[in-house]
Design an enzyme around this catalytic site. Structure first.
Site, PDB file in Angstrom:
ATOM      1  NE  ARG A  49       3.692  15.175  10.816  1.00 31.72           N
ATOM      2  CZ  ARG A  49       4.424  15.261   9.533  1.00 31.72           C
ATOM      3  NH1 ARG A  49       3.801  14.286   8.863  1.00 31.72           N
ATOM      4  NH2 ARG A  49       5.386  15.249   9.708  1.00 31.72           N
ATOM      5  CG  PHE A  87      -3.830   5.125   3.906  1.00 31.78           C
ATOM      6  CD1 PHE A  87      -3.296   3.953   2.516  1.00 31.78           C
ATOM      7  CD2 PHE A  87      -4.768   5.652   3.612  1.00 31.78           C
ATOM      8  CE1 PHE A  87      -3.895   3.499   2.304  1.00 31.78           C
ATOM      9  CE2 PHE A  87      -5.424   5.289   2.310  1.00 31.78           C
ATOM     10  CZ  PHE A  87      -5.855   3.554   1.713  1.00 31.78           C
ATOM     11  CG  ASP A 128       0.750   1.712   7.229  1.00 32.03           C
ATOM     12  OD1 ASP A 128       0.676   3.338   6.902  1.00 32.03           O
ATOM     13  OD2 ASP A 128       1.613   1.048   6.803  1.00 32.03           O
ATOM     14  CG  ASN A 178      -5.648  -3.291   2.323  1.00 32.35           C
ATOM     15  OD1 ASN A 178      -6.226  -1.981   1.832  1.00 32.35           O
ATOM     16  ND2 ASN A 178      -4.788  -4.049   1.140  1.00 32.35           N
ATOM     17  CB  ALA A 179      -5.931   1.753   5.230  1.00 28.39           C
ATOM     18  CG  ASP A 216      -0.485  11.534   5.580  1.00 26.26           C
ATOM     19  OD1 ASP A 216       0.204  11.986   3.552  1.00 26.26           O
ATOM     20  OD2 ASP A 216       0.693  11.264   5.711  1.00 26.26           O
ATOM     21  CB  CYS A 262       2.869  12.982  -1.720  1.00 21.60           C
ATOM     22  SG  CYS A 262       2.777  11.005  -1.355  1.00 21.60           S
TER      23      CYS A 262
END
Length: 390
Positions: free
Chosen positions: A207, A223, A245, A273-274, A294, A334
């Protein structure tokens, strides 16, 4: 002690330091080990390999805790390991909030402990580790005298070990809505109901990497979860920040976090809804100076890797189209099954299809309190990338 003997031909993974022993690598099991108890592992020559916990119900039938023949697995073992984990975090400057124990990377397979000030959240994701939970809690009390300990074992992976999903206090009850400070900013953490252990500590260092690219910028974040990247952007001098988000609860907490830092006039969050918004706005010609993505993990199964790659390519393609020429895309993954090379290749494919040239600004992994052990590939899971979009 019951004994497990490995086959002559096994994966070099075990010999090179990986703690997992799969059922198809075992030649024989001597004695009658109860699932969860400690066994001794020997190779086909009957030479000592290590000691670990056994579970005949799992594909991974042994997870090694030690390769030291003199080391006994008892309460003292767990206290020593936790002291070692704490000493490492202190030595690299992680003292207030950190991942205290990162499973296999810390020699404690399937144990996660996150430290939030004086509160601890733990996950015991395998039967053998779960049986040692009282010893782990005792060690935390001895080493830290914490204000509270909470377990977040409400994760489906436990069911593969024959364990139920549970969560609750492992100490006297306390208010599970706490505040932490990260990089000089304040954030609400919901230990009981937040995702994972309540907060994503692994992006803490990343960050800070957005500090210079967001100054005076119009920023879009997708997100966002509880808004940590977006609030950092506002703090670092962004002109405006919008975070998206799908979770209304996450958005409500993100807006509270913005207000907590006096940044509500710069950053705002919307429940949307991204995926849909990225697609809609990229087609409509909308553009930002910086776009930050992200997303959650797109797959936990090797069978769905191609689907995950398609998803990463799509959102990054849309994200690039939303970046003004010369602006920046900040993107993460991730998904541990998508390795760094494949992730970077996917971003390159997205740039090609978006007809945009890119150049790398920085590439990082997870924060250093989530250490990477080269012989244990699943310890390197987070990919963080900033590119300039030409």
């Amino acid at each position: 002690m019951n004994k497990v003997t490995l086959k002559r031909k096994i994966s070099p993974r075990v010999a090179n330091g990986h703690p997992w022993v799969f059922g198809n690598e075992i030649e024989k099991v001597e004695g009658d080990p109860v699932n969860g108890e400690t066994v001794e592992v020997r190779d086909y020559k009957q030479e000592f390999v290590g000691r670990g916990y056994y579970n005949g119900l799992s594909q991974i039938q042994v997870r090694l805790l030690t390769r030291n023949k003199k080391e006994i697995i008892d309460e003292g073992f767990f206290e020593k390991r936790i002291r070692d984990c704490w000493a490492y975090r202190q030595s690299i400057g992680y003292t207030e909030n950190c991942r205290l124990v990162f499973g296999e990377a810390d020699g404690l397979p399937q144990l996660i402990i996150d430290k939030f000030n004086d509160y601890f959240v733990l996950q015991t994701l395998a039967l053998g580790m779960d049986l040692w939970k009282p010893a782990i809690v005792k060690a935390l009390n001895v080493v830290f005298s914490p204000k509270g300990i909470y377990e977040r074992n409400d994760v489906p992976v436990r069911e593969l070990e024959g364990l139920p999903q549970v969560k609750g206090f492992l100490s006297e009850p306390f208010d599970t809505k706490i505040q932490i400070v990260e990089n000089g900013l304040k954030f609400h953490v919901d230990i009981e109901n937040g995702q994972k252990t309540g907060y994503f500590l692994d992006q803490r260092d990343n960050r800070r990497h957005i500090e210079h690219i967001v100054k005076g910028a119009d920023v879009l974040g997708a997100f966002t979860y509880t808004g940590t990247f977006e609030i950092h952007a506002a703090h670092y001098g962004a002109k405006s920040v919008l975070g998206l988000d799908i979770s209304e609860n996450a958005v409500a907490q993100a807006n509270r976090n913005a207000a907590l830092n006096g940044l509500e006039n710069i950053v705002r969050f919307e429940a949307a809804n991204a995926f849909d918004k990225l697609k809609e706005w990229s087609k409509g010609g909308k553009q930002y100076d910086v776009v930050m993505l992200d997303p959650p993990a797109f797959t936990k199964s090797r069978a769905n890797i191609q689907k995950a790659i398609t998803g990463y390519k799509e959102i990054n393609l849309r994200g690039m189209k939303l970046v003004k020429p010369g602006g920046f895309l900040v993107t993460s993954s991730c998904t541990s099954l998508v390795d760094p090379a494949l992730f970077l290749q996917t971003i390159q494919m997205a740039a090609k299809d978006a007809r945009r040239a890119i150049r790398q600004v920085t590439y990082q992994t997870q924060a250093s309190d989530h250490p990477i052990v080269w012989s244990i590939e699943n310890t390197e899971y987070l990919k963080f990338l900033i590119v300039q979009v030409m």
